[in-house]
Design a protein around this motif. Structure first.
Motif, PDB file in Angstrom:
ATOM      1  N   VAL A 109      23.720   0.150   8.507  1.00 61.64           N
ATOM      2  CA  VAL A 109      22.305   0.761   8.299  1.00 61.64           C
ATOM      3  C   VAL A 109      22.342   1.721   7.225  1.00 61.64           C
ATOM      4  N   ARG A 110      23.480   2.350   6.931  1.00 63.75           N
ATOM      5  CA  ARG A 110      23.637   3.114   5.798  1.00 63.75           C
ATOM      6  C   ARG A 110      23.314   2.457   4.549  1.00 63.75           C
ATOM      7  N   ALA A 111      24.052   1.408   4.135  1.00 58.69           N
ATOM      8  CA  ALA A 111      23.836   0.501   2.990  1.00 58.69           C
ATOM      9  C   ALA A 111      22.559   0.083   2.807  1.00 58.69           C
ATOM     10  N   ASN A 112      22.026  -0.739   3.893  1.00 59.10           N
ATOM     11  CA  ASN A 112      20.935  -1.293   3.887  1.00 59.10           C
ATOM     12  C   ASN A 112      19.493  -0.562   4.019  1.00 59.10           C
ATOM     13  N   LEU A 113      19.598   0.154   5.080  1.00 55.67           N
ATOM     14  CA  LEU A 113      18.268   0.808   5.341  1.00 55.67           C
ATOM     15  C   LEU A 113      18.277   2.309   4.782  1.00 55.67           C
ATOM     16  N   ILE A 114      19.300   3.079   4.935  1.00 56.55           N
ATOM     17  CA  ILE A 114      19.283   4.504   3.911  1.00 56.55           C
ATOM     18  C   ILE A 114      19.321   4.245   2.680  1.00 56.55           C
ATOM     19  N   GLY A 115      20.154   3.238   2.077  1.00 55.81           N
ATOM     20  CA  GLY A 115      20.147   2.806   0.532  1.00 55.81           C
ATOM     21  C   GLY A 115      18.932   2.674  -0.010  1.00 55.81           C
ATOM     22  N   THR A 116      18.087   1.684   0.966  1.00 55.65           N
ATOM     23  CA  THR A 116      16.528   1.318   0.557  1.00 55.65           C
ATOM     24  C   THR A 116      15.752   2.576   0.217  1.00 55.65           C
ATOM     25  N   PHE A 117      15.781   3.468   1.315  1.00 56.51           N
ATOM     26  CA  PHE A 117      15.051   4.485   1.517  1.00 56.51           C
ATOM     27  C   PHE A 117      15.353   5.527   0.513  1.00 56.51           C
ATOM     28  N   ASN A 118      16.646   5.820   0.299  1.00 53.76           N
ATOM     29  CA  ASN A 118      17.136   6.462  -0.834  1.00 53.76           C
ATOM     30  C   ASN A 118      16.528   6.252  -2.259  1.00 53.76           C
ATOM     31  N   MET A 119      16.581   4.782  -2.627  1.00 56.87           N
ATOM     32  CA  MET A 119      16.094   4.440  -3.931  1.00 56.87           C
ATOM     33  C   MET A 119      14.627   4.859  -3.998  1.00 56.87           C
ATOM     34  N   ILE A 120      14.099   4.309  -2.895  1.00 57.96           N
ATOM     35  CA  ILE A 120      12.442   4.387  -2.784  1.00 57.96           C
ATOM     36  C   ILE A 120      12.081   5.858  -3.161  1.00 57.96           C
ATOM     37  N   ARG A 121      12.954   6.733  -2.441  1.00 58.65           N
ATOM     38  CA  ARG A 121      12.272   8.227  -2.623  1.00 58.65           C
ATOM     39  C   ARG A 121      12.467   8.805  -4.104  1.00 58.65           C
ATOM     40  N   LEU A 122      13.850   8.440  -4.590  1.00 59.20           N
ATOM     41  CA  LEU A 122      13.975   9.130  -5.714  1.00 59.20           C
ATOM     42  C   LEU A 122      13.064   8.480  -6.966  1.00 59.20           C
ATOM     43  N   VAL A 123      13.040   7.020  -6.877  1.00 61.19           N
ATOM     44  CA  VAL A 123      12.360   6.272  -8.013  1.00 61.19           C
ATOM     45  C   VAL A 123      10.781   6.742  -7.748  1.00 61.19           C
ATOM     46  N   ALA A 124      10.103   6.683  -6.536  1.00 67.08           N
ATOM     47  CA  ALA A 124       8.964   7.048  -6.212  1.00 67.08           C
ATOM     48  C   ALA A 124       8.490   8.341  -6.861  1.00 67.08           C
ATOM     49  N   ALA A 125       9.453   9.345  -6.754  1.00 63.95           N
ATOM     50  CA  ALA A 125       9.209  10.696  -7.451  1.00 63.95           C
ATOM     51  C   ALA A 125       9.097  10.543  -8.878  1.00 63.95           C
ATOM     52  N   GLU A 126       9.703   9.831  -9.506  1.00 62.31           N
ATOM     53  CA  GLU A 126       9.788   9.727 -11.049  1.00 62.31           C
ATOM     54  C   GLU A 126       8.322   8.853 -11.328  1.00 62.31           C
ATOM     55  N   MET A 127       8.141   7.885 -10.550  1.00 68.92           N
ATOM     56  CA  MET A 127       6.721   7.200 -10.870  1.00 68.92           C
ATOM     57  C   MET A 127       5.694   8.171 -10.639  1.00 68.92           C
ATOM     58  N   SER A 128       5.715   8.931  -9.677  1.00 65.10           N
ATOM     59  CA  SER A 128       4.344   9.804  -9.392  1.00 65.10           C
ATOM     60  C   SER A 128       3.831  10.599 -10.399  1.00 65.10           C
ATOM     61  N   VAL A 129       4.653  10.997 -11.391  1.00 67.64           N
ATOM     62  CA  VAL A 129       4.391  11.914 -12.334  1.00 67.64           C
ATOM     63  C   VAL A 129       4.322  11.231 -13.804  1.00 67.64           C
ATOM     64  N   ALA A 130       4.400  10.061 -14.038  1.00 62.19           N
ATOM     65  CA  ALA A 130       4.136   9.080 -14.934  1.00 62.19           C
ATOM     66  C   ALA A 130       2.833   8.762 -15.363  1.00 62.19           C
ATOM     67  N   ALA A 131       2.382   8.654 -16.420  1.00 60.36           N
ATOM     68  CA  ALA A 131       0.691   8.300 -17.011  1.00 60.36           C
ATOM     69  C   ALA A 131       0.640   7.100 -16.187  1.00 60.36           C
ATOM     70  N   PRO A 132      -0.606   7.013 -15.546  1.00 63.31           N
ATOM     71  CA  PRO A 132      -1.193   5.708 -15.024  1.00 63.31           C
ATOM     72  C   PRO A 132      -1.660   4.765 -15.921  1.00 63.31           C
ATOM     73  N   GLY A 133      -1.575   3.493 -15.604  1.00 58.64           N
ATOM     74  CA  GLY A 133      -1.768   2.257 -16.360  1.00 58.64           C
ATOM     75  C   GLY A 133      -3.325   2.125 -16.264  1.00 58.64           C
ATOM     76  N   PRO A 134      -4.017   1.016 -16.913  1.00 62.80           N
ATOM     77  CA  PRO A 134      -5.263   0.837 -17.105  1.00 62.80           C
ATOM     78  C   PRO A 134      -6.043   0.813 -15.705  1.00 62.80           C
ATOM     79  N   ASN A 135      -5.353   0.439 -14.709  1.00 66.17           N
ATOM     80  CA  ASN A 135      -6.114   0.321 -13.440  1.00 66.17           C
ATOM     81  C   ASN A 135      -5.586   1.486 -12.582  1.00 66.17           C
ATOM     82  N   GLY A 136      -4.898   2.547 -13.018  1.00 67.73           N
ATOM     83  CA  GLY A 136      -4.559   3.707 -12.253  1.00 67.73           C
ATOM     84  C   GLY A 136      -3.155   3.443 -11.665  1.00 67.73           C
ATOM     85  N   GLY A 137      -2.600   2.353 -11.874  1.00 67.64           N
ATOM     86  CA  GLY A 137      -1.346   2.067 -11.127  1.00 67.64           C
ATOM     87  C   GLY A 137      -0.164   2.780 -11.851  1.00 67.64           C
ATOM     88  N   ARG A 138       0.800   3.274 -11.250  1.00 67.97           N
ATOM     89  CA  ARG A 138       2.063   3.737 -11.757  1.00 67.97           C
ATOM     90  C   ARG A 138       3.238   3.080 -11.599  1.00 67.97           C
TER      91      ARG A 138
END
Length: 253
Positions: A109-138
């Protein structure tokens, strides 16, 4: 979303589904970072595709943060995350030696589920403050579940629970990150020709393939990567779990 020129992170990118995904993304012009605990395999794939390698234990907050910092310094802010890192184990809840060791369940559970969530939370934080693309996507985040999330077999309690958790994460995280223009998706693959299955005898592989309605064969990692590409490029696809299994429905054992 445009792939060419976008920074893409692939966890578990040193082999199997992750390596195929990294190659496909690089082939579309992405700047790819391979994140893997296996240094030898990860460096080899990164060298092959002209990408960046960072050692990463996805379930360890410090290791993941260091890998992201290394990748950001080398390539820039990520716009794509594909989570392929994971482990599997087989153990009955009650076996010949008594109850399944709790630490064995926790490890998966730690490797698969917690590991997946850990990467999502960290990367999403970086994506969220990036400049949006042409359609508003980050950004686009893709996780890897399994058909075991829906039809877990005997002995797969830990694996099925971890993959079921990934499936359950998909919609609420997609809803939450929508305000940043970040899409969240999950692929639930069936039986694929990963290094583990490829090492099995031909007759064993044939027996596994016979349970798949059509095509009656193990999936190719390149087919998984092909779906990743399609998901990234289709801006209207969000909050969805897509089975990639040749219509396979797993039996109890």
């Amino acid at each position: 979303m445009r792939i060419d020129g976008t920074v893409a992170l692939v966890t578990g990118g040193g082999s199997g589904l992750g390596a195929a995904t990294a190659r496909a993304l690089a082939g579309r012009g992405a700047r790819v970072a391979i994140l893997d605990v296996n240094v030898g395999h990860g460096e080899a794939v990164a060298s092959e595709i002209g990408g960046h390698f960072a050692r990463c234990d996805v379930a360890d907050p410090a290791s993941a943060a260091e890998a992201l910092a290394s990748s950001r310094a080398a390539l820039g802010t990520p716009g794509i995350l594909v989570n392929c890192a994971g482990i599997g184990t087989a153990a009955r809840v009650v076996g010949r030696d008594g109850p399944m060791p709790l630490d064995a369940f926790e490890r998966v559970v730690r490797a698969n589920l917690i590991g997946t969530f850990n990467m999502i939370r960290l990367v999403a934080a970086e994506m969220s403050v990036a400049a949006p693309g042409p359609n508003g996507g980050r950004g686009v985040i893709i996780a890897t579940a399994s058909v075991a999330a829906f039809e877990g077999q005997i002995g797969q309690a830990a694996y099925a629970a971890s993959k079921g958790g990934i499936a359950a994460l998909t919609l609420p995280v997609a809803r939450e990150l929508a305000r940043f223009g970040i899409r969240v998706l999950t692929i639930a693959p069936g039986l694929f020709k990963t290094p583990l299955l490829a090492e099995l005898p031909e007759e064993t592989q044939a027996a596994l393939a016979s349970a798949i309605p059509y095509p009656s064969r193990l999936g190719e990692p390149a087919e998984f990567a092909q779906l990743v590409i399609a998901m990234i490029e289709n801006d209207y696809l969000n909050g969805e779990i897509v089975r990639l299994d040749g219509a396979l429905r797993m039996q109890s054992k």
